[in-house]
Scaffold this motif. Structure first.
Motif, PDB file in Angstrom:
ATOM      1  N   GLN A 223       0.948  -1.172   0.063  1.00 17.70           N
ATOM      2  CA  GLN A 223      -0.151  -0.039  -0.029  1.00 17.70           C
ATOM      3  C   GLN A 223       0.973   1.246  -0.123  1.00 17.70           C
ATOM      4  OE1 GLN A 223      -3.700   0.193   2.498  1.00 17.70           O
ATOM      5  NE2 GLN A 223      -2.774   2.187   3.206  1.00 17.70           N
TER       6      GLN A 223
ATOM      7  N   GLN B 134       2.404   1.583  -3.447  1.00 21.30           N
ATOM      8  CA  GLN B 134       1.292   2.084  -4.421  1.00 21.30           C
ATOM      9  C   GLN B 134       1.269   3.443  -4.330  1.00 21.30           C
ATOM     10  OE1 GLN B 134      -2.129  -0.062  -3.188  1.00 21.30           O
ATOM     11  NE2 GLN B 134      -1.502  -1.989  -4.674  1.00 21.30           N
TER      12      GLN B 134
ATOM     13  N   LEU C 265     -10.725   1.054  -2.030  1.00 20.42           N
ATOM     14  CA  LEU C 265      -9.701   1.586  -2.834  1.00 20.42           C
ATOM     15  C   LEU C 265      -9.612   3.189  -2.448  1.00 20.42           C
ATOM     16  CD1 LEU C 265     -10.296   2.833  -5.882  1.00 20.42           C
ATOM     17  CD2 LEU C 265     -10.520   0.631  -6.537  1.00 20.42           C
TER      18      LEU C 265
ATOM     19  N   LYS D  99      -7.813   4.230   0.366  1.00 20.52           N
ATOM     20  CA  LYS D  99      -6.366   4.855  -0.116  1.00 20.52           C
ATOM     21  C   LYS D  99      -6.284   6.019  -0.560  1.00 20.52           C
ATOM     22  CE  LYS D  99      -4.902  -0.030  -0.860  1.00 20.52           C
ATOM     23  NZ  LYS D  99      -4.459  -0.921  -1.943  1.00 20.52           N
ATOM     24  N   THR D 100      -7.084   6.444  -1.454  1.00 19.89           N
ATOM     25  CA  THR D 100      -6.914   7.649  -2.547  1.00 19.89           C
ATOM     26  C   THR D 100      -7.264   8.888  -1.734  1.00 19.89           C
ATOM     27  OG1 THR D 100      -9.104   7.345  -3.428  1.00 19.89           O
ATOM     28  CG2 THR D 100      -7.062   6.585  -4.720  1.00 19.89           C
TER      29      THR D 100
ATOM     30  N   ALA E 260      -4.073   7.539  -9.645  1.00 20.86           N
ATOM     31  CA  ALA E 260      -4.120   6.535  -8.687  1.00 20.86           C
ATOM     32  C   ALA E 260      -5.606   5.787  -8.727  1.00 20.86           C
ATOM     33  CB  ALA E 260      -3.630   7.119  -7.260  1.00 20.86           C
TER      34      ALA E 260
ATOM     35  N   LEU F 145      -5.234   1.766  -9.333  1.00 19.23           N
ATOM     36  CA  LEU F 145      -5.520   0.759  -8.346  1.00 19.23           C
ATOM     37  C   LEU F 145      -6.704   0.014  -8.685  1.00 19.23           C
ATOM     38  CD1 LEU F 145      -5.249   3.386  -5.286  1.00 19.23           C
ATOM     39  CD2 LEU F 145      -4.026   1.500  -5.719  1.00 19.23           C
TER      40      LEU F 145
ATOM     41  N   GLY G  70     -12.571   2.008  -9.961  1.00 22.08           N
ATOM     42  CA  GLY G  70     -11.407   2.951 -10.068  1.00 22.08           C
ATOM     43  C   GLY G  70     -11.992   4.494 -10.520  1.00 22.08           C
TER      44      GLY G  70
END
Length: 410
Positions: free
Chosen positions: A128, A131, A323, A326-327, A140, A144, A269
């Motif tokens: 992670q 990435q 995801l 994460k972003t 991203a 991802l 995504g």
């Protein structure tokens, strides 16, 4: 293992040796061992090791201990580069998976599961981090999504082979564990020597950090970890215990999940990029609350196997929207904080995971429906937290409560 190379120079390499390609190779490699293990685990522990709900809860509690200790990655990367640690961790996962069938008892499985879990959780932590360091913010979400699709494709091949060959060739648990774990270990070894050690432009902070302005990210990670345990531990266990699914039947269900995920993940995504993290996570948590409530209905109202299978597939797709979390962090983070915060977040994510599986395993013996009722409540809490994410998160605008106030000195 080759000499370090600045990330800015990596575009001069052949396409197959670039950082993004390595991320795809890693996304391909990890699921081979982990998901073969997952596909066989419920049947293996019931048929060979004679587990009940309390035993499987204990096993998953032990499996999550390394996740809780993922903050230790911060200490390890003082001495070992993140990329190197990722490959070592993948090899640990592969080797431990390969020997799983050699330990057909509660004590033996606890030991080998702990070893494989160290590999899995340390890999996931640094993966992670890499990435978010290697992918530009504007691309991203899409990349991802494609990485999720790659993982689904690799797992689909594994599940497809199990479905097609398990009965036809009367495969043993040992053969499948050995083959899948061995392939992961070999591919990790290839990645270790075939790719340069890439240097991101911003050196990572190599100490424990907890920043007040990341509090919402920490809270969402905590709830995600608690909620995920119920799906990972008990949803598949339900299909075997309540509906009598055999290995090839349960794996067929996984296969359907993966075919849908391969098509959906890149679109998810794009959805994150278009609609933003706030709307995406609100949609995910609303869907998960409905799904978990319906899981409870299977036990409370006697709903059938078809609904259970449909819910399992929907559940799996909704989790791919993670995801967006994460972003969200990538957008609010100081670039130097990515590695240490990935480790801290993994530990926070696994706080509940250390005790929930064992406790809920005991509750499962009494009332499986109550377990899914708790999961519904957890999804609703996550939904309420997601409402605090701003439309355009960035440093100084981490939540709707900050209103672009300057970030406090820390």
């Amino acid at each position: 293992m080759l000499k370090p190379m600045p990330l800015t120079e990596a575009q001069s390499l052949p396409f197959w040796r670039r950082p993004t390609t390595l991320l795809f190779m890693m996304a391909l490699t990890m699921p081979i061992a982990f998901n073969a293990w997952s596909a066989l685990l419920n049947n293996f522990v019931i048929e060979v090791a004679n587990f009940d709900g309390a035993d499987i809860g204990l096993l998953h509690t032990v499996r999550e201990i390394p996740g809780f200790l993922a903050v230790g990655v911060i200490a390890v990367i003082i001495f070992i580069r993140e990329q190197l640690l990722a490959m070592i961790s993948l090899m640990m996962l592969g080797v431990a998976t390969a020997v799983t069938a050699w330990f057909p008892s509660l004590g033996g499985l606890l030991f080998v599961t702990l070893f494989s879990s160290i590999g899995f959780h340390y890999y996931e932590t640094v993966n992670q981090s890499l990435q978010l360091q290697w992918l530009p913010k504007d691309r991203a979400p899409q990349v991802l999504g494609w990485l999720v699709a790659m993982g689904s494709a690799a797992t689909m091949v594994v599940y497809g082979l199990i479905v097609l060959t398990w009965d036809r060739f009367d495969l043993s648990y040992n053969f499948v564990f050995m083959a899948s774990g061995g392939v992961t270990a070999v591919l990790a070894l290839f990645c270790l020597f075939a790719y340069p050690q890439f240097d991101a432009p911003t050196p990572q902070t190599k100490k424990l950090i907890l920043r007040r302005r990341y509090w919402l990210y920490y809270a969402l990670q905590f709830m995600a970890g608690a909620r995920r345990q119920i799906f990972v531990v008990f949803a598949g266990f339900m299909m075997v215990e309540k509906f009598g699914f055999e290995v090839h039947e349960l794996t067929s269900l996984y296969l359907i999940n993966l075919m849908i995920n391969m098509m959906a993940a890149p679109l998810l995504g794009k959805a994150v990029a278009k609609f933003g993290e706030r709307r995406t996570l609100i949609f995910e948590y609303t869907g998960l609350a409905v799904v978990f409530a319906a899981y409870g209905g299977i036990y409370w109202f006697g709903w059938g196997v078809l609904l259970a299978a449909i819910l399992y597939v929907i559940d799996h797709v909704l989790f791919a929207l993670a995801l967006a979390l994460k972003t969200y962090f990538q957008k609010i983070a100081d670039p130097a904080d990515i590695a240490p915060t990935a480790a801290v977040a993994f530990t926070i994510n696994h706080i509940a995971a250390v005790f929930l599986p064992a406790l809920l395993g005991l509750l499962w013996v009494v009332s499986p429906g109550a377990v899914f009722g708790l999961a519904t409540a957890m999804a609703i809490v996550s939904l309420l937290l997601s409402l605090l994410i701003p439309r355009h998160p960035e440093p100084g605008n981490e939540t709707i409560l900050t209103k672009y106030a300057p970030a406090p000195a820390e």
